[in-house]
Design an enzyme around this catalytic site. Structure first.
Site, PDB file in Angstrom:
ATOM      1  N   ARG A   1     -14.185  47.281 -12.152  1.00 26.53           N
ATOM      2  CA  ARG A   1     -14.836  48.556 -11.897  1.00 26.53           C
ATOM      3  C   ARG A   1     -14.492  49.002 -10.480  1.00 26.53           C
ATOM      4  O   ARG A   1     -14.181  48.177  -9.612  1.00 26.53           O
ATOM      5  CB  ARG A   1     -16.353  48.409 -12.043  1.00 26.53           C
ATOM      6  CG  ARG A   1     -17.086  49.736 -12.001  1.00 26.53           C
ATOM      7  CD  ARG A   1     -18.591  49.572 -11.907  1.00 26.53           C
ATOM      8  NE  ARG A   1     -19.244  50.877 -11.809  1.00 26.53           N
ATOM      9  CZ  ARG A   1     -20.480  51.074 -11.404  1.00 26.53           C
ATOM     10  NH1 ARG A   1     -21.224  50.027 -11.057  1.00 26.53           N
ATOM     11  NH2 ARG A   1     -20.989  52.286 -11.338  1.00 26.53           N
ATOM     12  N   HIS A   2     -14.556  50.301 -10.246  1.00 27.52           N
ATOM     13  CA  HIS A   2     -14.279  50.855  -8.921  1.00 27.52           C
ATOM     14  C   HIS A   2     -15.328  50.402  -7.907  1.00 27.52           C
ATOM     15  O   HIS A   2     -16.375  49.848  -8.254  1.00 27.52           O
ATOM     16  CB  HIS A   2     -14.249  52.386  -8.989  1.00 27.52           C
ATOM     17  CG  HIS A   2     -15.515  52.969  -9.568  1.00 27.52           C
ATOM     18  ND1 HIS A   2     -16.690  53.060  -8.857  1.00 27.52           N
ATOM     19  CD2 HIS A   2     -15.789  53.452 -10.807  1.00 27.52           C
ATOM     20  CE1 HIS A   2     -17.635  53.597  -9.610  1.00 27.52           C
ATOM     21  NE2 HIS A   2     -17.119  53.837 -10.806  1.00 27.52           N
TER      22      HIS A   2
ATOM     23  N   HIS B   1     -13.916  51.773 -14.916  1.00 29.54           N
ATOM     24  CA  HIS B   1     -15.343  51.999 -14.746  1.00 29.54           C
ATOM     25  C   HIS B   1     -16.118  50.788 -15.277  1.00 29.54           C
ATOM     26  O   HIS B   1     -15.515  49.844 -15.808  1.00 29.54           O
ATOM     27  CB  HIS B   1     -15.737  53.277 -15.475  1.00 29.54           C
ATOM     28  CG  HIS B   1     -14.884  54.451 -15.083  1.00 29.54           C
ATOM     29  ND1 HIS B   1     -15.233  55.328 -14.086  1.00 29.54           N
ATOM     30  CD2 HIS B   1     -13.665  54.857 -15.529  1.00 29.54           C
ATOM     31  CE1 HIS B   1     -14.278  56.246 -13.942  1.00 29.54           C
ATOM     32  NE2 HIS B   1     -13.307  55.980 -14.811  1.00 29.54           N
TER      33      HIS B   1
END
Length: 627
Positions: free
Chosen positions: A368-369, A554
């Site tokens: 995920r970012h 994400h």
């Protein structure tokens, strides 16, 4: 010991071992313990004696996790003994005294032969058999003296094993991994990188010179017996701090933990924010119970103090194998003669072939970012950082220093927010950790969201690969569009804009799923179908390249892009939503291809998790000026 004698001993040993293991389990069953808890007790105590296993079961009678099917994690270390070990222990003690604790003090002196792996409790005895079987096979060719050379850097000090001997040790590790797979159905990843014996790690730079001076007092050529030792640990408490009770403590309240002097306690430092000063909440290694305890009753202990040694195999050289001149023929135990130089050449060739086989395996790292700016400052963050004439200014140090230029105006950052400054730092830290682990990233795919592109860029810079690998922007990696608050597809920055903003974008890449195909408020079935098609295309495109395929997306990406690769059906949408809520910034998972079986499996990510606390806004005028 002659070859025939070794084989005879092996047969006798296996018969005795099988009888002993069966007797241990049968004894526990006859005492009324269920089979699964009896096997758990044997695995937790190293399959040694009925007394230890029954004592463990009685101590864990109130352990809430006693019936949980959680296996132990195992690893294989090559450990020194004798005069060299004594010198290493002197170094451990003196370095701790002069330069304080560092990461190396957590574990005893060793050479790592494989990564930690799991094994079902009922199959642990087969690991013991694998070690014995491979040890017998390598006994006659294992180097009687291992050549060590001192290596030093700003954060590491240790001995590197020279190639000629390292190759034999790597072959031994690969052979153990193979036997463990056959006998115990375990996936063991043998070490194929530079073998080393760590002396100090993650110390203060100003201590480097002192540590080097202490290390030079160790003669690496001192006599030593090397032992391959199989250890286990409780996988639930990896990265926890270990405390040792100095005194007995009797609970005063129901939520407090009983302590005996010498008890070891697992403490998660990230869960102590609401605990009263002077107290911690932890789990007892002895009983499995959890509760509060006074911290001043304890001292710091080592990570390995909670480990259990299962079996060991000592490589005892015969007198005929003691080293002479390197070019001198060395007699084998069965009377044959071989040349050391020839043996080294063959060993190098075999080790190279084995390492190539391992290196060809591909990995898929999905993350995920990093922390996004609206995650900290809310959806109104744009209004907070705009001047009256519409220009951006940094209202808080965690706001980005600047925003990239976009043709459609600054307002579109509201639906496509950037990373916060902490998010940029987090992402760079992950890249540096991957570099430290020497992980080979071959491709990087990224969601078109700005926060993901910035994460990918920082990871590449941490890896020092920003000039070698370009980011492939794949709109198909965007999250489930049903979750978009605006109910429309965000206006992403164009590839030309990203390139002008100095992001290392692969403008020649032709995406699998263009932005125009993203459907607002898509159904869960549409989202699952998109993810499956995209990941299968990415994996099939990268078949000719070894190394890790890095995907930056994400929270939803960790599940929706790995299940198709693992051959699993999609989760129920409600379960999926619950799972995604628990995935933090830069949460990651890792899949490794087992090419010979034409499948992928999920294993531990190559780097550790990133955990930190919150830091609320502070105004010095509030409180400090109050009368």
């Amino acid at each position: 010991m002659a070859v025939a004698e070794t084989q005879l001993y092996s047969k006798i040993f296996n018969k005795v071992r099988n009888k002993s293991s069966c007797t241990l389990l049968e004894s526990l069953l006859s005492m009324g313990f269920p089979a699964h808890t009896a096997q758990k007790a044997l695995a937790a105590t190293g399959h040694k004696t009925i007394e230890e296993a029954s004592r463990w079961l009685h101590s864990h009678c109130n352990d809430p996790s006693l019936d949980d099917p959680i296996p132990q994690e195992y690893t294989l270390y090559l450990c020194p003994s004798g005069p060299l070990y004594n010198k290493l222990q002197d170094f451990w003690k003196e370095s701790k005294h002069q330069c304080a604790r560092n990461k190396a003090h957590e574990i005893f002196p060793h050479i790592t032969l494989c990564d930690f792996f799991t094994c079902e409790d009922q199959k642990v005895e087969f690991l013991h058999e694998a070690l014995k079987k491979v040890g017998d096979r390598f006994l006659n060719c294992f180097p009687p003296v291992i050549s060590l050379s001192l290596h030093s850097s700003v954060s590491y000090l240790g001995f590197f094993i020279k190639d000629a001997h390292a190759n034999v040790i790597k072959e031994f590790a690969v052979a153990f991994a193979t036997e463990a797979s056959i006998l115990a159905d375990c996936h063991v990843k043998p070490c194929t990188k530079q073998l080393h014996l760590t002396l100090a790690h993650k110390f203060y730079p100003h201590h480097q010179k002192t540590l080097e001076q202490l290390a030079r007092s160790i003669n690496p050529g001192q006599s030593c017996l090397w032992t391959a030792a199989l250890y286990s640990r409780d996988m639930r408490f990896v990265n926890y701090q270990i405390l040792r009770a100095l005194f007995q403590y009797k609970p005063q309240n129901i939520d407090e933990l009983m302590l005996n002097a010498g008890d070891l306690i697992y403490v998660d430092r990230s869960q102590q924010s609401d605990v009263s000063d002077g107290w911690v909440i932890g789990t007892s290694h002895r009983t499995g119970c959890r509760g509060f305890l006074p911290e001043n009753y304890t001292e710091k202990a080592n990570e390995s103090d909670t480990w259990v040694k299962h079996r060991e195999y000592t490589f005892t050289p015969a007198s005929g194998l003691l080293p002479k001149n390197e070019n001198e023929p060395i007699p084998k135990l069965n009377g044959e003669v071989h040349n050391a130089i020839m043996t080294k050449s063959v060993t190098k060739m075999l080790a190279f072939q084995l390492s190539q086989t391992v290196a060809l395996r591909r990995g898929l790292l999905v993350m995920r970012h990093g922390e996004r700016v609206d995650q900290v400052f809310g959806k109104s963050w744009i209004q907070q950082c705009l001047t009256a004439d519409g220009k951006y200014y940094r209202v808080d140090l965690n706001f980005p220093a600047s925003l990239p230029k976009r043709k459609d105006g600054i307002k579109h950052f509201e639906d496509d927010p950037p990373l916060s400054c902490c998010g940029i730092f987090q992402s760079r830290l992950i890249g540096e950790a991957l570099l430290e682990k020497q992980e080979a990233v071959s491709h990087i795919y990224c969601s078109p969201a700005l926060r993901c592109i910035q994460t990918a860029q920082q990871v590449l810079e941490g890896l020092k690969l920003e000039q070698k690998i370009k980011i492939r922007v794949e709109p198909g990696l965007f999250e489930w569009t049903k979750w978009e608050a605006s109910k429309i597809i965000p206006s992403f920055m164009a590839l030309t804009e990203l390139t002008e903003a100095t992001y290392n974008i692969d403008t020649s890449y032709r995406c699998t799923f263009p932005v125009s195909s993203l459907v607002p408020s898509e159904s869960y079935e549409e989202y699952v179908s998109r993810c499956s098609a995209v990941i299968k295309q990415i994996v099939s495109t990268c078949t000719s390249d070894a190394g890790i395929i890095l995907m930056v997306g994400h929270g939803s990406s960790l599940d929706s892009f790995t299940r198709p690769v693992l051959g699993l059906q999609a989760r129920d949408s409600n379960d999926f939503s619950q799972l995604v809520r628990k995935i933090p910034s830069l949460g990651m998972c890792f899949c490794e291809e087992i090419k010979e079986e034409n499948r992928w499996q999920m294993i531990n990510p190559p780097v550790k998790t990133l955990t930190h606390g919150s830091n609320a806004a502070f105004n010095w005028k509030n409180g400090l000026l109050d009368s």
